[in-house]
Motif scaffolding. Structure first.
Motif, PDB file in Angstrom:
ATOM      1  N   SER A 125       0.840  -1.200   0.000  1.00 58.56           N
ATOM      2  CA  SER A 125       0.000   0.000   0.000  1.00 58.56           C
ATOM      3  C   SER A 125       0.872   1.245   0.000  1.00 58.56           C
ATOM      4  CB  SER A 125      -0.919   0.015   1.228  1.00 58.56           C
ATOM      5  OG  SER A 125      -0.160   0.116   2.424  1.00 58.56           O
ATOM      6  N   GLN A 126       0.280   2.340  -0.472  1.00 56.17           N
ATOM      7  CA  GLN A 126       0.900   3.662  -0.402  1.00 56.17           C
ATOM      8  C   GLN A 126      -0.190   4.663  -0.053  1.00 56.17           C
ATOM      9  OE1 GLN A 126       3.001   3.630  -4.391  1.00 56.17           O
ATOM     10  NE2 GLN A 126       4.695   4.392  -3.131  1.00 56.17           N
ATOM     11  N   GLU A 127       0.089   5.484   0.946  1.00 60.89           N
ATOM     12  CA  GLU A 127      -0.935   6.411   1.431  1.00 60.89           C
ATOM     13  C   GLU A 127      -0.302   7.708   1.921  1.00 60.89           C
ATOM     14  OE1 GLU A 127      -4.240   6.657   5.073  1.00 60.89           O
ATOM     15  OE2 GLU A 127      -2.808   4.999   4.973  1.00 60.89           O
ATOM     16  N   HIS A 128      -0.788   8.828   1.391  1.00 63.43           N
ATOM     17  CA  HIS A 128      -0.401  10.119   1.940  1.00 63.43           C
ATOM     18  C   HIS A 128      -1.169  10.315   3.239  1.00 63.43           C
ATOM     19  CE1 HIS A 128       2.189  11.773  -1.173  1.00 63.43           C
ATOM     20  NE2 HIS A 128       1.364  11.301  -2.083  1.00 63.43           N
ATOM     21  N   LEU A 129      -0.467  10.666   4.299  1.00 65.57           N
ATOM     22  CA  LEU A 129      -1.088  10.736   5.615  1.00 65.57           C
ATOM     23  C   LEU A 129      -1.828  12.036   5.865  1.00 65.57           C
ATOM     24  CD1 LEU A 129       1.545   8.941   7.859  1.00 65.57           C
ATOM     25  CD2 LEU A 129      -0.383   8.003   6.575  1.00 65.57           C
ATOM     26  N   THR A 130      -1.757  12.963   4.915  1.00 59.72           N
ATOM     27  CA  THR A 130      -2.565  14.175   4.961  1.00 59.72           C
ATOM     28  C   THR A 130      -3.095  14.448   3.554  1.00 59.72           C
ATOM     29  OG1 THR A 130      -0.603  15.531   4.613  1.00 59.72           O
ATOM     30  CG2 THR A 130      -1.328  15.247   6.887  1.00 59.72           C
ATOM     31  N   PRO A 131      -4.219  15.168   3.429  1.00 57.21           N
ATOM     32  CA  PRO A 131      -4.796  15.449   2.111  1.00 57.21           C
ATOM     33  C   PRO A 131      -3.880  16.268   1.221  1.00 57.21           C
ATOM     34  CG  PRO A 131      -6.402  15.866   3.851  1.00 57.21           C
ATOM     35  CD  PRO A 131      -5.075  15.648   4.530  1.00 57.21           C
ATOM     36  N   PHE A 132      -4.129  16.200  -0.089  1.00 53.25           N
ATOM     37  CA  PHE A 132      -3.441  16.982  -1.106  1.00 53.25           C
ATOM     38  C   PHE A 132      -1.952  16.650  -1.214  1.00 53.25           C
ATOM     39  CE2 PHE A 132      -6.760  19.870   0.707  1.00 53.25           C
ATOM     40  CZ  PHE A 132      -7.667  19.745  -0.343  1.00 53.25           C
ATOM     41  N   GLY A 133      -1.519  15.543  -0.619  1.00 47.90           N
ATOM     42  CA  GLY A 133      -0.116  15.172  -0.698  1.00 47.90           C
ATOM     43  C   GLY A 133       0.800  16.100   0.057  1.00 47.90           C
ATOM     44  N   LEU A 134       0.250  16.845   1.022  1.00 48.81           N
ATOM     45  CA  LEU A 134       1.049  17.833   1.746  1.00 48.81           C
ATOM     46  C   LEU A 134       2.017  17.189   2.733  1.00 48.81           C
ATOM     47  CD1 LEU A 134      -1.726  20.466   2.467  1.00 48.81           C
ATOM     48  CD2 LEU A 134       0.225  20.767   0.951  1.00 48.81           C
ATOM     49  N   GLY A 135       1.583  16.115   3.357  1.00 42.15           N
ATOM     50  CA  GLY A 135       2.399  15.468   4.369  1.00 42.15           C
ATOM     51  C   GLY A 135       3.162  14.286   3.811  1.00 42.15           C
ATOM     52  N   PRO A 136       3.644  13.425   4.687  1.00 41.89           N
ATOM     53  CA  PRO A 136       4.485  12.306   4.252  1.00 41.89           C
ATOM     54  C   PRO A 136       3.697  11.190   3.580  1.00 41.89           C
ATOM     55  CG  PRO A 136       4.069  12.150   6.595  1.00 41.89           C
ATOM     56  CD  PRO A 136       3.501  13.460   6.161  1.00 41.89           C
ATOM     57  N   LEU A 137       4.396  10.435   2.770  1.00 49.26           N
ATOM     58  CA  LEU A 137       3.859   9.244   2.139  1.00 49.26           C
ATOM     59  C   LEU A 137       4.271   8.032   2.970  1.00 49.26           C
ATOM     60  CD1 LEU A 137       2.570   7.877  -0.461  1.00 49.26           C
ATOM     61  CD2 LEU A 137       4.919   7.639  -1.271  1.00 49.26           C
ATOM     62  N   LEU A 138       3.301   7.207   3.330  1.00 50.33           N
ATOM     63  CA  LEU A 138       3.585   5.944   4.030  1.00 50.33           C
ATOM     64  C   LEU A 138       3.501   4.820   3.003  1.00 50.33           C
ATOM     65  CD1 LEU A 138       4.064   4.087   6.424  1.00 50.33           C
ATOM     66  CD2 LEU A 138       1.601   4.197   6.910  1.00 50.33           C
ATOM     67  N   THR A 139       4.632   4.195   2.734  1.00 50.76           N
ATOM     68  CA  THR A 139       4.690   3.064   1.812  1.00 50.76           C
ATOM     69  C   THR A 139       4.938   1.790   2.592  1.00 50.76           C
ATOM     70  OG1 THR A 139       5.574   4.434   0.015  1.00 50.76           O
ATOM     71  CG2 THR A 139       5.889   2.058  -0.160  1.00 50.76           C
ATOM     72  N   VAL A 140       4.096   0.809   2.373  1.00 49.28           N
ATOM     73  CA  VAL A 140       4.248  -0.497   3.024  1.00 49.28           C
ATOM     74  C   VAL A 140       4.515  -1.521   1.916  1.00 49.28           C
ATOM     75  CG1 VAL A 140       3.225  -2.232   4.520  1.00 49.28           C
ATOM     76  CG2 VAL A 140       2.672   0.196   4.857  1.00 49.28           C
ATOM     77  N   ALA A 141       5.571  -2.293   2.076  1.00 45.07           N
ATOM     78  CA  ALA A 141       5.932  -3.292   1.067  1.00 45.07           C
ATOM     79  C   ALA A 141       6.392  -4.562   1.768  1.00 45.07           C
ATOM     80  CB  ALA A 141       7.025  -2.751   0.152  1.00 45.07           C
ATOM     81  N   GLU A 142       6.574  -5.616   1.004  1.00 49.39           N
ATOM     82  CA  GLU A 142       7.117  -6.843   1.558  1.00 49.39           C
ATOM     83  C   GLU A 142       8.140  -7.417   0.601  1.00 49.39           C
ATOM     84  OE1 GLU A 142       3.815  -9.467   2.142  1.00 49.39           O
ATOM     85  OE2 GLU A 142       3.872 -10.237   0.100  1.00 49.39           O
ATOM     86  N   LYS A 143       9.038  -8.236   1.135  1.00 51.85           N
ATOM     87  CA  LYS A 143      10.063  -8.835   0.285  1.00 51.85           C
ATOM     88  C   LYS A 143       9.425  -9.833  -0.654  1.00 51.85           C
ATOM     89  CE  LYS A 143      14.564 -11.139   0.540  1.00 51.85           C
ATOM     90  NZ  LYS A 143      15.651 -11.584   1.444  1.00 51.85           N
TER      91      LYS A 143
END
Length: 268
Positions: A249-267
């Motif tokens: 998953s990939q999710e901006h933690l605030t609207p409009f892409g203003l804050g950080p992006l949280l990327t979750v991945a697996e090997k």
């Protein structure tokens, strides 16, 4: 009008968060050149790093880091915290799960010294270990040494991002998760009405405020440069796939892409 006011308030809060994340760039004057993003670079701000975070972030950094840890769905596991800094993530992960053992690595000895003080204060020395190290060279760890990994605003400071991510994949167990918090560029289809304000803040306002706080405005040019050059969401996902990860998953933690992006991945 109500939505506009709400958006403006959000922009102010997120702007403060951006300063927090990027405040790790102040550098004392020295007799020799210090490489941007190096251990020496962060040694210079170690004594004021946590204070600046607390004052400037309005508490958002703690919330963001907690979200990243929760995304790992930790159980009984060994966690690698890359670019641990003063060990806020390492300590928080151990606090959130009694069955997690954390190894934090960072190239800054002074940041680690502060982190070790936190670990001792929390009586977590048996569960949290802090070591000098960098993502590009994890040779001190065998392949598949860790169940999960986390990086909180640290990938931008890898001297070689591709090499660092590949090393992280090597020492992660198959299907192990990695959570990465990072301020990224914005893909064209995700740019919103506040995107120009975000860019102006990072390129102009942030160096000015940083200079007022640290007296080293020129140093903040590195932060703008690293933010501007960091891949946007889709390109960063491609970089992770090339390193051996599968995006969850990939999710901006605030609207409009203003804050950080949280990327979750697996090997993969």
């Amino acid at each position: 009008m109500k939505e506009i006011k709400k958006g403006c308030r959000l922009a102010v809060i997120v702007a403060a968060g951006i300063i927090l994340v990027l405040c790790a760039a102040e550098s004392h004057g020295s007799d020799h050149e210090v490489t941007d993003g190096s251990g020496e670079f962060f040694d210079a701000i170690a004594s004021t790093y946590d204070l600046l975070n607390s004052i400037i972030s309005l508490g958002l950094d703690h919330t963001w880091r907690r979200r990243a840890i929760e995304a790992l769905e930790l159980d009984v596991s060994r966690l690698l915290d890359v670019a641990t800094g003063t060990a806020d993530v390492a300590v928080l992960a151990a606090e959130m799960n009694d069955h997690v053992n954390v190894v934090g690595i960072d190239p800054s000895q002074k940041m680690l010294d502060i982190g070790k003080g936190k670990v001792m204060k929390k009586q977590m020395t048996e569960r949290v270990q802090l070591l000098i190290g960098k993502a590009e060279d994890l040779s001190q760890f065998k392949e598949g040494s860790f169940d999960h990994e986390i990086v909180s605003f640290g990938v931008r400071n890898f001297q070689d991002r591709e090499a660092g991510l590949k090393e992280m994949a090597r020492v992660l167990k198959k299907n192990g998760r990695v959570a990465i918090l990072e301020l990224t560029g914005t893909d064209e289809n995700e740019k919103g009405p506040l995107s120009p304000a975000r860019e102006f803040f990072i390129s102009t306002v942030m160096p000015f405020i940083g200079g007022l706080i640290s007296g080293k405005r020129e140093t903040y040019g590195y932060l703008h440069k690293s933010s501007a050059s960091f891949p946007a969401k889709n390109a960063f996902a491609d970089m992770l796939r090339a390193a051996g990860f599968k995006i969850i998953s990939q999710e901006h933690l605030t609207p409009f892409g203003l804050g950080p992006l949280l990327t979750v991945a697996e090997k993969a």
